[in-house]
Structure formats: structure tokens, C-alpha cells
Motif scaffolding. Sequence first.
Motif, short mmCIF file in Angstrom:
data_model
loop_
_atom_site.label_atom_id
_atom_site.label_comp_id
_atom_site.label_asym_id
_atom_site.label_seq_id
_atom_site.Cartn_x
_atom_site.Cartn_y
_atom_site.Cartn_z
N MET A 5 -3.81 44.18 5.94
CA MET A 5 -3.04 44.64 7.25
C MET A 5 -1.86 45.26 6.98
O MET A 5 -0.83 44.88 6.59
CB MET A 5 -2.95 43.43 8.32
N ASN A 6 -1.69 46.68 7.57
CA ASN A 6 -0.53 47.55 7.14
C ASN A 6 0.67 46.97 7.98
O ASN A 6 0.56 46.12 9.24
CB ASN A 6 -0.57 48.99 7.51
N ASN A 7 1.90 47.32 7.98
CA ASN A 7 3.01 46.96 8.46
C ASN A 7 3.05 47.36 10.00
O ASN A 7 3.49 46.50 10.87
CB ASN A 7 4.28 47.54 8.06
N THR A 8 2.66 48.52 10.35
CA THR A 8 2.43 49.03 11.75
C THR A 8 1.74 48.07 12.56
O THR A 8 1.95 47.56 13.60
CB THR A 8 2.16 50.47 11.99
N LEU A 9 0.48 47.85 12.10
CA LEU A 9 -0.30 47.07 12.83
C LEU A 9 0.13 45.66 13.14
O LEU A 9 -0.02 44.76 14.15
CB LEU A 9 -1.75 47.12 11.92
N LEU A 10 0.89 45.15 11.83
CA LEU A 10 1.38 43.67 11.98
C LEU A 10 2.59 43.64 13.10
O LEU A 10 2.57 42.59 13.76
CB LEU A 10 1.89 43.36 10.36
N LYS A 11 3.29 44.76 13.10
CA LYS A 11 4.60 44.76 13.99
C LYS A 11 3.75 45.01 15.44
O LYS A 11 4.29 44.08 16.48
CB LYS A 11 5.16 46.17 13.86
N LYS A 12 2.92 45.71 15.62
CA LYS A 12 2.06 45.71 17.08
C LYS A 12 1.56 44.25 17.63
O LYS A 12 1.79 43.79 18.68
CB LYS A 12 0.94 46.71 16.85
N PHE A 13 1.15 43.46 16.60
CA PHE A 13 0.42 42.34 16.73
C PHE A 13 1.78 41.27 17.10
O PHE A 13 1.42 40.44 18.06
CB PHE A 13 -0.41 41.83 15.54
N PHE A 14 2.55 41.35 16.41
CA PHE A 14 3.87 40.60 16.77
C PHE A 14 4.41 40.69 18.06
O PHE A 14 4.65 39.94 18.65
CB PHE A 14 4.74 40.60 15.52
N ASN A 15 4.58 41.93 18.32
CA ASN A 15 5.10 42.52 19.86
C ASN A 15 4.29 42.13 20.53
O ASN A 15 4.80 41.41 21.79
CB ASN A 15 5.42 43.80 19.69
N PHE A 16 3.10 42.04 20.57
CA PHE A 16 1.83 41.71 21.69
C PHE A 16 1.95 40.15 21.60
O PHE A 16 2.36 39.72 22.87
CB PHE A 16 0.62 42.00 21.12
N GLY A 17 2.21 39.47 20.63
CA GLY A 17 2.09 37.90 20.67
C GLY A 17 3.61 37.45 21.47
O GLY A 17 3.47 36.57 22.18
N PHE A 18 4.69 38.24 20.91
CA PHE A 18 6.08 37.99 21.63
C PHE A 18 6.00 37.98 23.23
O PHE A 18 6.32 37.13 23.95
CB PHE A 18 6.99 38.83 21.28
N LEU A 19 5.55 39.10 23.80
CA LEU A 19 5.15 39.24 24.93
C LEU A 19 4.14 38.12 25.93
O LEU A 19 4.52 37.88 26.85
CB LEU A 19 4.57 40.78 25.41
N ILE A 20 3.34 38.02 24.94
CA ILE A 20 2.34 36.87 25.38
C ILE A 20 3.13 35.44 25.62
O ILE A 20 2.94 34.71 26.75
CB ILE A 20 1.13 36.80 24.95
N ILE A 21 3.90 35.21 24.81
CA ILE A 21 4.36 33.92 24.55
C ILE A 21 5.78 33.88 25.79
O ILE A 21 5.70 32.85 26.66
CB ILE A 21 5.22 33.86 23.24
N VAL A 22 6.49 35.13 26.05
CA VAL A 22 7.55 35.10 26.93
C VAL A 22 6.77 34.97 28.51
O VAL A 22 7.16 34.29 29.25
CB VAL A 22 8.16 36.48 26.92
N ILE A 23 5.68 35.73 28.60
CA ILE A 23 5.04 35.70 29.89
C ILE A 23 4.65 34.12 30.19
O ILE A 23 4.54 33.66 31.15
CB ILE A 23 3.86 36.64 29.95
N ALA A 24 3.87 33.64 29.21
CA ALA A 24 3.47 32.25 29.26
C ALA A 24 4.46 31.38 29.56
O ALA A 24 4.37 30.46 30.45
CB ALA A 24 2.62 31.94 28.02
N VAL A 25 5.60 31.44 28.92
CA VAL A 25 6.77 30.50 29.28
C VAL A 25 7.26 30.54 30.53
O VAL A 25 7.61 29.69 31.27
CB VAL A 25 7.85 30.49 28.37
N PHE A 26 7.34 31.78 31.03
CA PHE A 26 7.89 32.30 32.15
C PHE A 26 6.97 31.40 33.35
O PHE A 26 7.35 30.98 34.34
CB PHE A 26 7.95 33.55 32.34
N ILE A 27 5.74 31.71 33.17
CA ILE A 27 4.75 30.96 34.25
C ILE A 27 4.68 29.63 34.25
O ILE A 27 4.80 29.01 35.22
CB ILE A 27 3.33 31.84 33.94
N ILE A 28 4.33 29.07 33.06
CA ILE A 28 4.55 27.69 32.98
C ILE A 28 5.74 26.93 33.61
O ILE A 28 5.73 26.07 34.23
CB ILE A 28 4.32 27.24 31.52
N ARG A 29 6.83 27.58 33.09
CA ARG A 29 8.24 26.84 33.66
C ARG A 29 8.11 27.13 35.42
O ARG A 29 8.42 26.20 36.11
CB ARG A 29 9.26 27.60 33.14
N GLY A 30 7.75 28.33 35.97
CA GLY A 30 7.71 28.58 37.36
C GLY A 30 6.75 27.52 37.93
O GLY A 30 7.12 27.08 38.81
#
Length: 561
Positions: free
Chosen positions: A1-26
Amino acid sequence: MNNTLLKKFFNFGFLIIVIAVFIIRGFKVINRLSPTYDEPVHLIQGYAYLKTGSMDIIYLDDHPVLAKILSAIPLMFLKPQPVLYTNHIYWQNRQRYLFANLMLYYNNYSAEKLLNFGRKMMIILSALFVIPFYIIISKNINKTSAMIACLLYCFNTSIAAHSCLITQDMIASIFYFLCIYGFLKYIITKNVIEMLICSLFTGVMMVTKYSVVVLLFTYVVLLSYFWYKKIIKFNEILKFCIFIISGIVIVGMIVYNVNFLDLFYGLEKVIYLTQQGRSTYFFGKFSTKGFLLYFPILFCLKTELPLLLVFIMSVVKFFHDVVKKKDTIEDTIVFVSIFIYIIISSFSKMQIGHRHLLPVYPLIIWQSCKLATFKKIRTIYYLIIIWNAFVSAKAYPWYISYFNEIIGGSENGWKYYTDSNIDWGQGLKELSIWIKKNPYAKKGIYFSYFGVGDPEYYGIVYRPIGFISNLTYEERQGSNIVKNNFDRIILAVSVTNLQSTYYSDKTVFNFLKNLKPVVVCAYSIFVYDLTEDKLAITKFVELLEKLGYYEDVEYIKSKFL
């Protein structure tokens, strides 16, 4: 897995986590809240509009309908029965609060389920805004700053509070940000597509909340400045104005349909009512004309200290850049938008809540996260962000009542502000929990409530003492608790009433001010046990006499005095 793809995966995972935390807490937060003052009305008005297309239960001086409609969409799938009490006198007389109470509490679904279905819709929409928020900031600054911005958004107490409620405030804040960003893109590119997008966002803002007036004034100020600086031509200004008006008309006609003119009549009505004023409590003083420092000080006290600190740093940097003539178009637009919003709010005669400043927070976060680009302060900045997350966690779940450490935290907020800043009727459920733990209170309490929630729905046996509500006595008449032979005199008072915000007699509950409550529910309802305090009982008896509760007076005198 190249660095660009890894960064995109990381960014996507970050957004999913933030959204999930926001919704669960709410979702967890709303399970602790009783209805706030306007939520039932907004929800039922939206549902009625979706089912009938009629504005019969919506007043011209109400907020526009978009947020109401969005919150009510889940109810279309839930299908509460009866569908609508359209034959009821409350509907025919357009008694919106009474009708909302009828629909909420006399249905085949529980009031809490109906309300929380609408709240969950608002939470999800607020959480999904993280995606465009991240994209916009990553394009204009960088991905690291975008991640920080998302964290500040997620852990902002004001955003957390109002994303959980059925009101216009959070949706308006989202579109205010998008409007300012759309305006920025147009000024930089002069592109017709960007102008069209900005105009449509402005149209959506118009059908969301009438604070669009501030937005339009901000456009005028910024356009005048950029014309003076020769960044934009006069014919481009005229074209922009035509697009904005067209956007408002197009979106207004889509949302309001045959009721389109009501949108503008409502705007006129709200501007008029805003200038008529409303009773405001501020640092022990009262006014119906407003206080110039009400919102600036409120902003400083309701914003988390970490965010306030980095925002002040960004303001200092902005003015330094202005002096050095290094300020950018982006910084100018964002900061002017923030300042104008706060300044205009300060001159309003209707000062009832920090929520009226909510639209500035996404913009403040945008500017504040730019500091992460400076290597010299990056470590300190990261520590501040972590501090901010701890502040938010500590405030859970009472985000509505949050005040920062400048005044000693949320427990001291009632001394300086009332109404939706701290007490919006959200504490009924917490009060009922306390009563269940204290059997003597189950026989009945005296209750002075600010809000439209139904105490009996939460199992609270009470005698009403000066309720402030848009409902009638028949809807909240409570019980004759004397018949229960109560053994202790328990008096619960909402903060807004404790400070006599909407009473003509501002001394009604002064006899309680030096007493220590046995418990404070959700920072908004103070509960006192007067049983052993003869002086307090005497004062309370005088109040009961004024209210005509003569049976209660005789009972208390014979048993406790």
C-alpha cells in the motif's frame, strides 16, 4: 500500500471516528434531557407542514420552516396516531404551543420517542457537516489543520448542546459557514458557478433562520470594502446582488411553495419584534432594551477557555497582519463576518441566549486551527486541543448549561445569565430521578418551572408556583399535594424563575438566594428543603397566599409553623 493510499485511508477513518463519536455522544445526551422550551412547537409545526402543506399552525413571527421540516422527517416514517388533531380547537385557533403539547403527550407513541426521533435527525445532520468542514479547511490550509478543526467542532460545548436540540440554531450555523465560504470563493475566483452556489446557500439560510439579515449586511460591508480596494468591480457587485436575490426567491419558492410571501412577511415581523425587546437578566440587572456587553461577555464565558485562548491568538495575529499589510482576503472575510455578527447581536433588544452567537463558532474554529501551521507553537497548540477535549468531556451531558472557569464553571452560571444560556426547561428528567431517590418528595413538591415539558409525564407530583410557559393553567395544573399529607416542604425552582427574569416582581424568590439547595438538577433547577427554616417558610406562605393556595397555607402553618 503506497503512502498516498495509506493517508487517504487514515483520513477516511479519522472522519468516520469523529462522526461516530459525535453521533453516539449526542444520542446519549438527549436521553438525559426533557423538552426545551421551543422544541415541541418546532417538531410539530414541521410535521404538520409535511402532512398538510398548511401554515395554519405556524405564525409569521416564528422562525422559517426548513429546520422544522428536517427534524420532522423521521416522524413521517414513525407515523404517530392520530396523524394530526386538525379538528381540534387548538388547531383552528392556531394555538401552536397548546397544539404541540396535545400532539406530543396525547399520542400512540411516548413524548420522549417522538421528540428524540426529531433530535436524532438534527444530531446526524450536524455530524455529517464534519465532512464538508474537513474538505474546505484541508483545501484552504492543510489536512492537519482540518483534522484539528474537526476535533474542535466535535468537542465544542455550544455545538454539542444545540446539535442535540430541535431548533434552527445549528442548521443556521452550518449554512452561515457555507455562505461565507461560498462568498470567499466568489471573491477570489469571480466565477459564476461560485456565485450561484453562494446565492443558493444564502437562499437556504433564508428559509432556516432570519439571522440571514446579518449575513446580507455582512455581504454589503465586505463588497463595499473590496470595491474600495479595487478587488471587485461595481458591475460585479450588481450581478452578485441579483444572484443573491434570485437564490432567495428560488429556494423560498421551493420550500414555502404557495406560502412563499409568508417568508418575507415573517422576516418583517421578526425584525419588528426583535426591536421591541424582551426581558433580559444580566449580572443581576434587568432590561427589555438589552445590554451592549451582554453577548461579548457571554461569548467569553460560554466558550471553552482553550478555544477562547487560541481564538484570541488568531485575532492578535490578524491585526498584526493588517498593520503589516499581510492580511489575506480569506482572513478579512472570516474575521469581519465574526465581528459583524457579534456586534449586531450586541445591539439587539432581544438578548435571550448564547445560541444566537452559534453561527460564529465554525468560523472561529476555521481561523483558530491555522495556528497549527506554525512550528514554534505547534506542541503547545496540540496540548491546548487536548485540554479542550477534556473540558468538553467534563461538561457532559449538560452542555446547554456550560460556563467556563472564568466564573468558576457551570455551577455559577445562574448568577449572571438565565434563559437558554443555562435553563431552557431541560432538567425535568433529572429532577424526577432525584425525587425517586428521595421518597419524601414523592408525596409532592412545590414547583416553579420555566418550560413546556410536562412534569407529570416524568412522575413528578407537584403544585405549580408561577410557571413561565406558553401553555395554560389547564395543561399544567398539577395536583393538590396537601391531600398527600407531605412531611417536608420541597420547593423546586427553575433558574430563570429564581432570578425573576420574566416576573414583574423581581423579588419573588429573594428569600431563597441565601439558602443552599439540597440538589441542583442539570444546573437549571434548584431544589430547596424549607422544612426546618421557619423564616423561609413564612416567606413562602406569603407567596402561597398571593397565589390563592389557602388550603396549602393552613396546612403548612398548622404542621410546620
